[in-house]
Design a protein around this motif. Structure first.
Motif, mmCIF file in Angstrom:
data_model
loop_
_atom_site.group_PDB
_atom_site.id
_atom_site.type_symbol
_atom_site.label_atom_id
_atom_site.label_comp_id
_atom_site.label_asym_id
_atom_site.label_seq_id
_atom_site.Cartn_x
_atom_site.Cartn_y
_atom_site.Cartn_z
ATOM 1 N N VAL A 130 -0.107 6.110 -0.413
ATOM 2 C CA VAL A 130 -0.234 6.176 1.043
ATOM 3 C C VAL A 130 -1.233 5.110 1.483
ATOM 4 O O VAL A 130 -2.289 4.955 0.867
ATOM 5 C CB VAL A 130 -0.710 7.569 1.500
ATOM 6 N N LEU A 131 -0.887 4.388 2.550
ATOM 7 C CA LEU A 131 -1.761 3.348 3.097
ATOM 8 C C LEU A 131 -2.160 3.719 4.512
ATOM 9 O O LEU A 131 -1.333 4.190 5.292
ATOM 10 C CB LEU A 131 -1.022 2.006 3.154
ATOM 11 N N PHE A 132 -3.421 3.494 4.853
ATOM 12 C CA PHE A 132 -3.900 3.611 6.233
ATOM 13 C C PHE A 132 -4.252 2.209 6.689
ATOM 14 O O PHE A 132 -5.049 1.518 6.040
ATOM 15 C CB PHE A 132 -5.125 4.516 6.329
ATOM 16 N N ILE A 133 -3.658 1.777 7.796
ATOM 17 C CA ILE A 133 -3.902 0.432 8.311
ATOM 18 C C ILE A 133 -4.501 0.559 9.713
ATOM 19 O O ILE A 133 -3.804 0.932 10.664
ATOM 20 C CB ILE A 133 -2.597 -0.390 8.330
ATOM 21 N N PRO A 134 -5.797 0.305 9.859
ATOM 22 C CA PRO A 134 -6.441 0.420 11.169
ATOM 23 C C PRO A 134 -5.880 -0.592 12.177
ATOM 24 O O PRO A 134 -5.405 -1.672 11.785
ATOM 25 C CB PRO A 134 -7.912 0.106 10.879
ATOM 26 N N ALA A 135 -5.956 -0.257 13.437
ATOM 27 C CA ALA A 135 -5.539 -1.178 14.501
ATOM 28 C C ALA A 135 -6.306 -2.486 14.374
ATOM 29 O O ALA A 135 -7.516 -2.490 14.113
ATOM 30 C CB ALA A 135 -5.795 -0.558 15.863
#
Length: 74
Positions: free
Chosen positions: A37-42
């Protein structure tokens, strides 16, 4: 396949469904595969590149907000 270095106006999360990929998130490089799972901030620059012969498949979850993708100069 691949997606060049780009950024989005909203955050998004990605679930890798299959294959392997090399993902650049800002200054970090990650190799990912099924169930990662990847979280990509704005606003964070990021890119994708398939590793190997199998298709790199992921589901991208984006908040219900307007978004613009901007390709970054290399």
């Amino acid at each position: 396949g691949s997606m060049p270095l780009h950024k989005n106006e909203v955050e998004h999360e990605q679930l890798v469904l299959g294959g392997r990929g090399r993902v650049i998130l800002g200054d970090e490089v990650h190799e990912v595969s099924k169930d990662d799972v990847l979280f990509i901030p704005a606003g964070l620059t990021h890119s994708y590149e398939t590793i190997g012969d199998e298709s790199f498949v992921f589901m991208c979850l984006v908040p219900n907000k307007p978004d613009t993708t901007t390709i970054c100069e290399e």
